[in-house]
Write a protein that holds these residues in place. Structure first.
Motif, mmCIF file in Angstrom:
data_model
loop_
_atom_site.group_PDB
_atom_site.id
_atom_site.type_symbol
_atom_site.label_atom_id
_atom_site.label_comp_id
_atom_site.label_asym_id
_atom_site.label_seq_id
_atom_site.Cartn_x
_atom_site.Cartn_y
_atom_site.Cartn_z
ATOM 1 N N VAL A 1 1.137 -1.356 0.341
ATOM 2 C CA VAL A 1 -0.007 -0.251 -0.008
ATOM 3 C C VAL A 1 1.092 1.462 0.010
ATOM 4 N N THR A 2 0.502 2.139 -1.215
ATOM 5 C CA THR A 2 1.398 3.308 -1.035
ATOM 6 C C THR A 2 0.356 3.991 -1.251
ATOM 7 N N ARG A 3 0.756 5.359 -2.037
ATOM 8 C CA ARG A 3 0.278 6.843 -1.979
ATOM 9 C C ARG A 3 0.731 7.227 -3.470
ATOM 10 N N PRO A 4 0.541 6.765 -4.723
ATOM 11 C CA PRO A 4 0.428 7.327 -5.828
ATOM 12 C C PRO A 4 0.423 8.758 -6.087
ATOM 13 N N VAL A 5 0.906 10.246 -6.237
ATOM 14 C CA VAL A 5 -0.067 11.021 -6.841
ATOM 15 C C VAL A 5 0.606 11.302 -8.725
ATOM 16 N N ARG A 6 -0.630 10.795 -9.359
ATOM 17 C CA ARG A 6 -0.023 10.856 -10.834
ATOM 18 C C ARG A 6 0.301 9.609 -11.520
ATOM 19 N N TRP A 7 1.348 8.909 -10.923
ATOM 20 C CA TRP A 7 2.374 7.460 -10.579
ATOM 21 C C TRP A 7 2.474 7.757 -9.693
ATOM 22 N N ASP A 8 3.519 6.460 -9.866
ATOM 23 C CA ASP A 8 3.687 5.695 -9.264
ATOM 24 C C ASP A 8 5.034 6.056 -8.328
ATOM 25 N N SER A 9 4.466 6.691 -7.465
ATOM 26 C CA SER A 9 5.801 8.279 -6.820
ATOM 27 C C SER A 9 5.751 7.509 -4.895
ATOM 28 N N ASP A 10 5.579 7.100 -4.562
ATOM 29 C CA ASP A 10 5.536 6.550 -3.418
ATOM 30 C C ASP A 10 5.716 7.806 -2.031
ATOM 31 N N HIS A 11 4.605 8.084 -2.014
ATOM 32 C CA HIS A 11 3.904 8.637 -1.087
ATOM 33 C C HIS A 11 3.537 8.191 -0.077
ATOM 34 N N VAL A 12 3.752 9.010 1.326
ATOM 35 C CA VAL A 12 3.372 8.833 2.471
ATOM 36 C C VAL A 12 1.420 7.990 2.373
ATOM 37 N N VAL A 13 1.255 7.354 2.663
ATOM 38 C CA VAL A 13 0.087 6.507 2.445
ATOM 39 C C VAL A 13 -0.648 7.632 3.898
ATOM 40 N N LEU A 14 -2.320 7.941 3.150
ATOM 41 C CA LEU A 14 -3.029 8.868 3.627
ATOM 42 C C LEU A 14 -4.307 8.227 4.095
ATOM 43 N N PHE A 15 -4.682 8.885 5.218
ATOM 44 C CA PHE A 15 -6.365 8.509 5.679
ATOM 45 C C PHE A 15 -7.143 8.290 4.542
ATOM 46 N N ASP A 16 -7.358 8.094 3.114
ATOM 47 C CA ASP A 16 -7.738 8.875 2.134
ATOM 48 C C ASP A 16 -8.882 7.795 1.326
ATOM 49 N N ASP A 17 -9.583 7.479 0.492
ATOM 50 C CA ASP A 17 -10.707 6.797 -0.008
ATOM 51 C C ASP A 17 -10.065 5.989 -0.493
ATOM 52 N N GLU A 18 -9.344 5.292 -1.394
ATOM 53 C CA GLU A 18 -8.498 4.497 -1.233
ATOM 54 C C GLU A 18 -8.202 2.886 -0.232
ATOM 55 N N THR A 19 -7.372 4.011 0.347
ATOM 56 C CA THR A 19 -6.737 3.359 1.389
ATOM 57 C C THR A 19 -8.191 2.527 2.233
ATOM 58 N N LYS A 20 -8.906 3.350 2.787
ATOM 59 C CA LYS A 20 -10.095 3.047 3.329
ATOM 60 C C LYS A 20 -10.824 1.858 2.488
ATOM 61 N N GLU A 21 -11.110 1.962 1.178
ATOM 62 C CA GLU A 21 -11.410 0.969 0.605
ATOM 63 C C GLU A 21 -10.346 -0.543 0.174
ATOM 64 N N ILE A 22 -9.641 -0.244 0.131
ATOM 65 C CA ILE A 22 -8.927 -0.949 0.828
ATOM 66 C C ILE A 22 -8.806 -2.227 1.830
ATOM 67 N N ALA A 23 -8.707 -1.521 2.911
ATOM 68 C CA ALA A 23 -9.195 -1.647 3.692
ATOM 69 C C ALA A 23 -11.097 -2.673 3.898
ATOM 70 N N LYS A 24 -11.624 -1.947 3.734
ATOM 71 C CA LYS A 24 -12.956 -2.151 3.509
ATOM 72 C C LYS A 24 -12.889 -3.988 3.103
ATOM 73 N N GLU A 25 -12.485 -3.893 1.339
ATOM 74 C CA GLU A 25 -12.702 -4.849 1.307
ATOM 75 C C GLU A 25 -12.143 -5.943 1.483
ATOM 76 N N ILE A 26 -11.053 -5.907 2.003
ATOM 77 C CA ILE A 26 -10.594 -7.145 3.256
ATOM 78 C C ILE A 26 -10.980 -7.331 4.295
ATOM 79 N N VAL A 27 -11.977 -6.617 5.376
ATOM 80 C CA VAL A 27 -12.573 -6.488 6.293
ATOM 81 C C VAL A 27 -13.747 -7.345 5.700
#
Length: 417
Positions: A285-311
């Protein structure tokens, strides 16, 4: 009100929705995230002094970067002291620690070169995951496991085999399975004349790596795809289609990095599809900004959705999860803490959803109520449960942890060369 009082209030509010917050907190305590060592020193490692290569770049020069194994371990300790729960450590092969005069090239790495990491992990009750390092090396300037130069290709095959042996060493010493992830930076900057041959060579190389004897209950080999990268904008040997098919046909795991797809693709949508056909998956899990830029993971929509699908798909025990980002423009320990805590927040948010009720609304085509409820749940007192979880784990809640990072920077990081 105290944290405990606020939690009791939140507990009653969630209870009215059929959600057991005590169960959510206990479940979260047992979700282990693999924390990547390479955030602490900008992916530099200890086996070379040259610049990064293979499409890997870091930006920024924030002071205090770890320059020795001891400094990196100290920084990891500091970060973990501010992150609730028990986690794993994710190492790259270029973090081998050599005694004076005992350097070994990557194709000759042995478990002994990682013994200090095992001692570090044992003292902290942690497991270790592992990654062969197919970049930042003179033999990785063009291609690695798909190289048309047979000498170079064989070098990297030996490296992959060595890493499997090291991974099994980690698993046996620490009593936890080791997830070993293969990713290569091979590809072409411009339109290739032959797309098949490099992938055929890559397939053969993987076959040879996996041909060595190893315990598949202790070592979970993964294959990670990528859509493009610096210097491989037009063609990537390890594409998603190649990696998913190879993994499915060879008894290893697919690893999906949510920065390694086209900007409009989301890994959260891929997870349930993959779970139908795979017993286990691995994620970076990373945070791409327009491409694979490996930004710090935020509590953003896609991170939440990834966790939701696992749970919501009861897949917590089926998904190996690690983080992958490196930011040299900010305090590196803060980056670790923010990213790890945000991934945990996403899991807690998912655990606090009335998933059965939401599924029922969808199955009954009650989409108006479904949308309404999904939106209203965003304002439920999630933060009070999070702060209670932190208190239960003995780490600071809210933003209070940042004072410790500032103090560590003043007393330790600022004194490094």
């Amino acid at each position: 009100m105290t944290i405990a009082q606020r939690y009791e209030s939140a507990k009653e509010i969630y209870k009215s929705m059929g959600v057991d917050t005590d169960k959510a907190v206990e479940t979260l305590k047992n979700i282990h995230i693999s924390m990547h060592c390479w955030q602490g020193d900008d992916v530099q490692g200890f086996d070379h002094k040259g610049p990064l290569s293979g499409g890997i770049q870091t930006t920024g020069n924030y002071p205090g970067k770890a320059g020795t194994p001891e400094e990196l371990m100290d920084d990891i300790d500091k970060a973990l002291s501010l992150i609730p729960g028990k986690h794993k450590l994710n190492l790259h092969a270029n973090y081998a620690i050599f005694e004076e005069g005992q350097f070994a090239d990557r194709d000759a790495l042995e478990p002994a070169h990682f013994r200090k990491w095992v001692e570090f992990a044992k003292e902290r009750g942690m497991g270790i995951d592992f990654n062969p390092t197919f970049f930042s090396h003179e033999k990785a300037e063009t291609f690695t496991l798909s190289s048309p130069d047979e000498e170079i290709r064989q070098f990297w095959i030996r490296h992959g085999q060595a890493c499997i042996r090291i991974s099994q060493f980690f698993a046996e010493e620490l009593g936890q399975p080791c997830v070993m992830n293969i990713w290569i930076p091979d590809g072409y900057k411009d339109v290739p004349a032959d797309r098949l041959a490099p992938r055929a060579r890559f397939k053969d190389s993987l076959d040879r790596i996996l041909s060595i004897d190893y315990d598949k209950s202790k070592v979970y080999v993964c294959l990670e795809s990528k859509v493009f990268g610096i210097g491989m904008e037009s063609y990537t040997v390890g594409s998603s289609e190649f990696c998913i098919n190879y993994a499915a046909n060879n008894g290893i795991l697919s690893l999906m990095d949510n920065g390694h797809y086209h900007p409009t693709e989301v890994v959260s949508d891929k997870i349930p599809a993959m779970l139908l056909f795979n017993e286990k998956l691995a994620l970076h899990v990373t945070r791409p900004v327009r491409w694979d830029s490996d930004h710090v993971v935020l509590f953003d929509d896609e991170t939440k959705e990834i966790a939701k699908e696992i749970v919501r798909n009861d897949a917590i025990d089926r998904v190996f999860l690690g983080l992958d980002f490196f930011d040299a423009s900010i305090n590196r320990i803060s980056a670790w803490v923010v990213g790890m805590r945000n991934m945990q927040k996403a899991f807690l948010f998912a655990l606090l959803q009335p998933n059965d009720k939401l599924k029922e609304l969808q199955n009954n085509s009650e989409f108006t109520e479904l949308m309404m409820l999904q939106e209203e749940l965003k304002l439920y007192p999630f933060g009070d449960v999070w702060n209670y979880f932190c208190e239960q784990c003995g780490v600071p809640g809210k933003e209070d942890w940042f004072e410790e990072v500032q103090q560590y920077e003043k007393e330790v990081l600022s004194k490094r060369a």
